[in-house]
Design an enzyme around this catalytic site. Structure first.
Site, mmCIF file in Angstrom:
data_model
loop_
_atom_site.group_PDB
_atom_site.id
_atom_site.type_symbol
_atom_site.label_atom_id
_atom_site.label_comp_id
_atom_site.label_asym_id
_atom_site.label_seq_id
_atom_site.Cartn_x
_atom_site.Cartn_y
_atom_site.Cartn_z
ATOM 1 N N ARG A 25 0.876 -1.175 0.000
ATOM 2 C CA ARG A 25 0.000 0.000 0.000
ATOM 3 C C ARG A 25 0.913 1.224 0.000
ATOM 4 O O ARG A 25 1.695 1.423 0.933
ATOM 5 C CB ARG A 25 -0.924 -0.006 1.217
ATOM 6 C CG ARG A 25 -1.907 1.169 1.291
ATOM 7 C CD ARG A 25 -2.903 0.930 2.419
ATOM 8 N NE ARG A 25 -3.870 2.000 2.589
ATOM 9 C CZ ARG A 25 -3.804 2.946 3.537
ATOM 10 N NH1 ARG A 25 -2.788 2.929 4.414
ATOM 11 N NH2 ARG A 25 -4.723 3.872 3.640
ATOM 12 N N ASN A 45 -6.866 8.199 2.590
ATOM 13 C CA ASN A 45 -6.507 7.619 3.884
ATOM 14 C C ASN A 45 -7.306 8.260 5.010
ATOM 15 O O ASN A 45 -7.392 9.487 5.104
ATOM 16 C CB ASN A 45 -5.015 7.836 4.135
ATOM 17 C CG ASN A 45 -4.557 7.200 5.429
ATOM 18 O OD1 ASN A 45 -4.516 5.989 5.557
ATOM 19 N ND2 ASN A 45 -4.236 8.047 6.412
ATOM 20 N N GLU A 46 -7.910 7.415 5.857
ATOM 21 C CA GLU A 46 -8.587 7.862 7.077
ATOM 22 C C GLU A 46 -9.316 9.183 6.827
ATOM 23 O O GLU A 46 -9.003 10.217 7.439
ATOM 24 C CB GLU A 46 -7.560 7.994 8.212
ATOM 25 C CG GLU A 46 -6.869 6.673 8.505
ATOM 26 C CD GLU A 46 -5.819 6.738 9.606
ATOM 27 O OE1 GLU A 46 -5.614 7.841 10.162
ATOM 28 O OE2 GLU A 46 -5.193 5.703 9.897
ATOM 29 N N HIS A 97 -8.791 0.503 9.951
ATOM 30 C CA HIS A 97 -7.450 0.585 10.519
ATOM 31 C C HIS A 97 -7.542 0.227 11.994
ATOM 32 O O HIS A 97 -8.277 0.868 12.755
ATOM 33 C CB HIS A 97 -6.881 1.987 10.331
ATOM 34 C CG HIS A 97 -6.642 2.325 8.888
ATOM 35 N ND1 HIS A 97 -6.093 3.534 8.482
ATOM 36 C CD2 HIS A 97 -6.859 1.614 7.746
ATOM 37 C CE1 HIS A 97 -5.994 3.546 7.159
ATOM 38 N NE2 HIS A 97 -6.461 2.390 6.697
ATOM 39 N N TYR A 123 -5.986 -0.005 15.471
ATOM 40 C CA TYR A 123 -4.970 0.386 16.443
ATOM 41 C C TYR A 123 -5.562 0.216 17.848
ATOM 42 O O TYR A 123 -6.124 -0.810 18.171
ATOM 43 C CB TYR A 123 -4.468 1.798 16.144
ATOM 44 C CG TYR A 123 -3.670 1.893 14.853
ATOM 45 C CD1 TYR A 123 -2.389 1.342 14.763
ATOM 46 C CD2 TYR A 123 -4.199 2.501 13.726
ATOM 47 C CE1 TYR A 123 -1.649 1.407 13.595
ATOM 48 C CE2 TYR A 123 -3.466 2.575 12.543
ATOM 49 C CZ TYR A 123 -2.194 2.024 12.487
ATOM 50 O OH TYR A 123 -1.465 2.089 11.314
ATOM 51 N N GLU A 179 -4.588 -0.947 7.777
ATOM 52 C CA GLU A 179 -3.444 -0.592 8.620
ATOM 53 C C GLU A 179 -3.639 -1.260 9.974
ATOM 54 O O GLU A 179 -4.770 -1.393 10.455
ATOM 55 C CB GLU A 179 -3.325 0.917 8.858
ATOM 56 C CG GLU A 179 -2.884 1.734 7.685
ATOM 57 C CD GLU A 179 -2.691 3.208 8.068
ATOM 58 O OE1 GLU A 179 -2.523 3.502 9.280
ATOM 59 O OE2 GLU A 179 -2.719 4.064 7.169
ATOM 60 N N TRP A 238 1.254 -1.455 9.018
ATOM 61 C CA TRP A 238 1.900 -0.135 8.987
ATOM 62 C C TRP A 238 3.156 -0.221 9.843
ATOM 63 O O TRP A 238 3.081 -0.586 11.013
ATOM 64 C CB TRP A 238 0.962 0.940 9.536
ATOM 65 C CG TRP A 238 1.576 2.296 9.387
ATOM 66 C CD1 TRP A 238 2.469 2.913 10.230
ATOM 67 C CD2 TRP A 238 1.377 3.194 8.293
ATOM 68 N NE1 TRP A 238 2.847 4.121 9.734
ATOM 69 C CE2 TRP A 238 2.188 4.336 8.552
ATOM 70 C CE3 TRP A 238 0.624 3.165 7.120
ATOM 71 C CZ2 TRP A 238 2.235 5.420 7.670
ATOM 72 C CZ3 TRP A 238 0.668 4.239 6.272
ATOM 73 C CH2 TRP A 238 1.458 5.361 6.539
#
Length: 543
Positions: free
Chosen positions: A76, A153-154, A222, A224, A251, A280
């Site tokens: 990516r 992205n995001e 993503h 996290y 991610e 990531w």
């Protein structure tokens, strides 16, 4: 009596009905099939990849091959649309795609400028991102088998009122791309910094999917700190499976400033469910999340703990990745490379040794090697210490006057793995070789940038020759070395410790002889010089 339709009239009516039930366009290349992504030939494609920050490090083009060397099937790539970074030109996009294809990687291209829209004042909108993709359409045309367009992205931050517009903004951007003739697989990131912690994407993904004329959108979350328990991860995955919609983890990491994600569950459940994941990131992180680098200083032979986990660990990339069939993967090639030659040692110092071996051959080309190490001449369990892309490797961080055994395996792009080479037994030097030393260090910061150039002079001030040397020092302010540098083989640990190992031409330093070495690097804020240096473990004078 009922009237009978003429045959020609009946056929015309049937033809009209068929047209009405056809989708507006037919997806080509990589595409969605139920909850899966498949290739043009219908083979399921499960992304196992790495994020690479190309727009910030455009010179690190060797990273594509290095990422592939660990078995990844996807990269990516971070691009810029011009609002915050870039813009990445159509020519540069074409070059990135070429690099992906040369390394037999599926290329997920993402615009990073949209990050945190609605909370980050400088962020671009998805409509601006769509405009960017249309502006580089010439580079994307015909690449549907190899390229996924990640809209932005995001694309929204934590502003609930703004994030609530995610479905409309995402749908409109997708329709713009389709109207411009871009029929690639589209990846849509979640709002709320990609983590969708209020389930906005989860609850509205079907609306976005149905707004796509091609029905060719995959959704990306993503993971996290929000996803720090198995229950949260499984609940999110379950929701998309129940909805019959495709999902990837675009991610994730092993740690984060907002919490400790459960990477073990993310990887295990992704593997069990056939979901793609993209970790990531390869290298170059800053701002306190340097621990998310998989390798140090873009050096593929310097794995960090996170790199070791995602690349070589359980349910990791090397273990679970399968190359796209467009490149010949998918089980068609089952022939492993030939066994590499037994390693030969050179430049043996107290802390390092350079290994060379006869290269393997393979029917489709060897992608890389795995170097294993064990302490003690009698053998023992080998530990993976490096994954070079060529048939040479410098093992660092060794103990003085210690015996090690080294063995090598080759792997191709599928990956098929060869048998292990014969084992080399080597004993490191006792340290001290050559006596006293002096190191002169100077750094020049680049104006208007966070980069610098470091020049180092190593001098043997002892009375006997120095045969092989390793220079060690540490940075205290987070500076990072960008290999390859010059005059030495440079490496840096996640904690900031730097090592430089001599090359063949400057391995021997006679008394009072000097050699000049150096590198480029990055810093944030201040760039103080190291305060102490050692050569082969001996403290050196400075200046």
């Amino acid at each position: 009596m009922r009237k009978r339709l003429a045959l020609s009239t009946l056929l015309a009516v049937l033809a009209t009905m068929l047209v009405l039930v056809q989708p507006a366009q037919a997806a080509v290349g990589l595409r969605v099939s139920g909850t899966r992504v498949v290739e043009a030939n219908g083979t399921p494609f499960v992304m196992r990849g790495v994020n690479h920050a190309h727009v910030w490090y455009p010179s690190q083009t060797s990273s594509f091959a290095a990422i592939k060397s660990y078995g990844a099937n996807t990269v990516r790539v971070v691009l810029g649309s011009g609002q915050r970074w870039g813009p990445t030109s159509a020519g540069e996009v074409a070059n990135v795609i070429s690099l992906c294809k040369q390394s037999r990687l599926i290329c997920v291209l993402e615009v990073h400028d949209t990050t945190g829209f609605g909370e980050e004042a400088a962020a671009a909108s998805l409509d601006q991102a769509a405009g960017y993709w249309i502006s580089v359409a010439s580079a994307l045309a015909g690449q549907e088998n190899h390229v996924v367009i990640n809209l932005g992205n995001e694309p929204f931050g934590n502003n609930q009122q703004v994030s609530a517009t995610w479905a409309t903004a995402t749908s409109n951007a997708i329709v713009r791309l389709r109207n411009a003739g871009l029929d690639h697989l589209i990846m849509a990131d979640a709002p709320m910094w990609g983590q969708d912690w209020q389930n906005i994407m989860r609850d509205n993904a079907s609306t976005v999917f149905n707004a796509d004329p091609d029905r060719n959108t995959v959704f990306s979350v993503h993971m996290y700190g929000v996803y720090d328990t198995a229950a949260e991860i499984n609940a999110y995955f379950d929701a998309f499976r129940t909805a019959g919609l495709p999902l990837v983890v675009g991610e994730f990491g092993h740690n984060h400033s907002d919490g400790n994600p459960d990477e073990d569950t993310i990887m295990a459940q992704a593997q069990a469910r056939g979901l793609g994941y993209i970790g990531w990131s390869w290298s170059g992180n800053s701002g306190g999340v340097e621990y998310l680098d998989m390798v140090t200083g873009f050096n593929p032979n310097s794995l960090t703990p996170w790199g070791e986990r995602i690349l070589n660990g359980a349910n990791g990339i090397r273990q679970t990745s399968r190359e796209a069939t467009i490149y010949g993967g998918g089980g068609g090639d089952t022939e492993p490379p030939t066994t590499p030659g037994t390693p030969v040692a050179s430049n043996v110092t107290a802390t390092s040794v350079t290994l060379n071996w006869a290269a393997s051959t393979d029917n489709t080309g060897v992608a890389g090697y795995d170097v294993y190490r064990a302490t003690g001449a009698s053998g023992g369990t080998f530990a993976l210490v490096g994954s070079p892309t060529t048939n040479t490797f410098t093992a660092t961080g060794l103990a003085a006057a210690t015996t090690y055994r080294f063995s090598v395996r080759a792997r191709d792009a599928v990956p098929n793995v060869s048998a292990s080479s014969g084992a080399l037994t080597v004993t490191t030097a006792s340290g001290g070789g050559g006596g006293a030393c002096r190191v002169t260090y100077s750094a020049t910061n680049w104006g208007g940038s966070n980069g610098f150039t470091a020049n180092v002079t190593v001098t043997n001030t002892g009375s006997s020759a120095l045969d092989g040397w390793t220079l060690d020092f540490a940075y205290a302010a987070g500076q990072r070395v960008i290999p390859p540098g010059w005059g030495a083989v440079w490496s840096q640990s996640a904690g900031g410790d730097v090592s430089a190992v001599n090359l063949d031409w400057n391995a021997r330093l006679a008394p009072n002889a000097s050699t000049g070495i150096g590198f480029t690097g990055t810093y944030n804020g201040s760039n103080p010089a190291p305060t102490s240096f050692t050569i082969n473990g001996n403290a050196c004078t400075t200046g």
